[in-house]
Design a protein around this motif. Structure first.
Motif, mmCIF file in Angstrom:
data_model
loop_
_atom_site.group_PDB
_atom_site.id
_atom_site.type_symbol
_atom_site.label_atom_id
_atom_site.label_comp_id
_atom_site.label_asym_id
_atom_site.label_seq_id
_atom_site.Cartn_x
_atom_site.Cartn_y
_atom_site.Cartn_z
ATOM 1 N N ASP A 1 -12.062 68.383 -49.270
ATOM 2 C CA ASP A 1 -13.118 68.028 -48.314
ATOM 3 C C ASP A 1 -12.527 67.305 -47.112
ATOM 4 O O ASP A 1 -12.910 67.574 -45.970
ATOM 5 C CB ASP A 1 -14.194 67.160 -48.969
ATOM 6 C CG ASP A 1 -15.037 67.932 -49.962
ATOM 7 O OD1 ASP A 1 -15.180 69.168 -49.805
ATOM 8 O OD2 ASP A 1 -15.547 67.308 -50.917
ATOM 9 N N MET B 1 -10.685 69.842 -44.883
ATOM 10 C CA MET B 1 -11.568 70.689 -44.078
ATOM 11 C C MET B 1 -12.263 69.884 -42.983
ATOM 12 O O MET B 1 -12.441 70.384 -41.868
ATOM 13 C CB MET B 1 -12.577 71.409 -44.979
ATOM 14 C CG MET B 1 -11.922 72.346 -46.001
ATOM 15 S SD MET B 1 -10.682 73.512 -45.342
ATOM 16 C CE MET B 1 -11.702 74.531 -44.281
ATOM 17 N N TRP C 1 -11.896 70.631 -38.965
ATOM 18 C CA TRP C 1 -13.085 70.803 -38.132
ATOM 19 C C TRP C 1 -13.057 69.826 -36.955
ATOM 20 O O TRP C 1 -13.356 70.199 -35.820
ATOM 21 C CB TRP C 1 -14.346 70.621 -38.960
ATOM 22 C CG TRP C 1 -15.576 70.730 -38.113
ATOM 23 C CD1 TRP C 1 -16.421 69.727 -37.747
ATOM 24 C CD2 TRP C 1 -16.089 71.913 -37.506
ATOM 25 N NE1 TRP C 1 -17.419 70.212 -36.949
ATOM 26 C CE2 TRP C 1 -17.242 71.563 -36.780
ATOM 27 C CE3 TRP C 1 -15.679 73.242 -37.492
ATOM 28 C CZ2 TRP C 1 -17.992 72.482 -36.060
ATOM 29 C CZ3 TRP C 1 -16.428 74.157 -36.774
ATOM 30 C CH2 TRP C 1 -17.559 73.782 -36.073
ATOM 31 N N ARG D 1 -11.608 78.154 -48.907
ATOM 32 C CA ARG D 1 -12.227 77.439 -47.790
ATOM 33 C C ARG D 1 -11.439 77.641 -46.502
ATOM 34 O O ARG D 1 -12.022 77.772 -45.427
ATOM 35 C CB ARG D 1 -12.392 75.963 -48.140
ATOM 36 C CG ARG D 1 -13.448 75.808 -49.247
ATOM 37 C CD ARG D 1 -13.764 74.411 -49.607
ATOM 38 N NE ARG D 1 -14.381 73.681 -48.516
ATOM 39 C CZ ARG D 1 -14.655 72.384 -48.585
ATOM 40 N NH1 ARG D 1 -14.384 71.711 -49.686
ATOM 41 N NH2 ARG D 1 -15.203 71.768 -47.562
ATOM 42 N N LEU D 2 -10.121 77.669 -46.601
ATOM 43 C CA LEU D 2 -9.303 77.952 -45.421
ATOM 44 C C LEU D 2 -9.547 79.368 -44.923
ATOM 45 O O LEU D 2 -9.637 79.614 -43.722
ATOM 46 C CB LEU D 2 -7.818 77.739 -45.727
ATOM 47 C CG LEU D 2 -7.384 76.289 -45.940
ATOM 48 C CD1 LEU D 2 -5.986 76.235 -46.555
ATOM 49 C CD2 LEU D 2 -7.443 75.513 -44.641
ATOM 50 N N ALA E 1 -13.043 79.570 -43.186
ATOM 51 C CA ALA E 1 -13.215 78.779 -41.966
ATOM 52 C C ALA E 1 -12.780 79.584 -40.743
ATOM 53 O O ALA E 1 -11.597 79.871 -40.564
ATOM 54 C CB ALA E 1 -12.408 77.486 -42.073
#
Length: 159
Positions: free
Chosen positions: A64, A67, A71, A107-108, A111
């Motif tokens: 988390d 990420m 961001w 998640r990578l 994104a």
């Protein structure tokens, strides 16, 4: 920053220099600075520069936080895509590192602001800040570790 203003011919893309976030303890001990302060200074000195993406490193085991950090880099620096040139979980426990990788890779991949990413260190032979548990290859051979096998075999499947 003084050399970043030179125009590159052709279709080459240019990334910023890289910086990584510093852990609270290391920062308090003066071992590193603040990643955002560093990028603020770089981009502040590079107002006429061509920079196609922001380059970053990440060493930690909290997906988390990773990420959120990526961001914020995109958001704070003109929505440039991010190229994460080094990412690794710094735990000495291979199971923790593998779980981090299993959580981070999808998640990578998902994104849209992450242009590219690469795992840190194919072969790590001694524990430093990044432990040998994060190695993709065994110390004395070209054989993959369980982590390396997962990384090589990983295929992103959008939900």
């Amino acid at each position: 920053a003084e050399y970043m203003g030179e125009t590159l011919a052709g279709s080459l893309q240019l990334g910023s220099p890289s910086a990584s976030p510093c852990g609270t303890k290391a920062q308090a001990e003066g071992k590193c600075g603040n990643q955002f302060e560093w990028f603020n200074q770089f981009y502040g000195n590079c107002t006429g520069c061509r920079v196609d993406y922001t380059v970053a490193h990440w060493y930690g085991c909290n997906v988390d936080w990773l990420m959120d950090n990526l961001w914020n880099l995109k958001r704070f620096y003109n929505d440039r895509p991010i190229w994460l040139t080094e990412v690794a979980c710094n735990s000495a426990d291979p199971d923790v590192v593998l779980e981090f990788m299993k959580a981070a890779l999808p998640r990578l991949e998902k994104a849209k602001h992450v242009h590219r990413y690469s795992w840190y260190g194919a072969r790590l032979v001694e524990d430093k800040y990044i432990k040998t548990a994060a190695s993709l290859l065994k110390a004395d051979t070209s054989e993959l570790t369980a982590l390396g096998q997962y990384y090589v075999d990983y295929v992103y499947t959008p939900a």
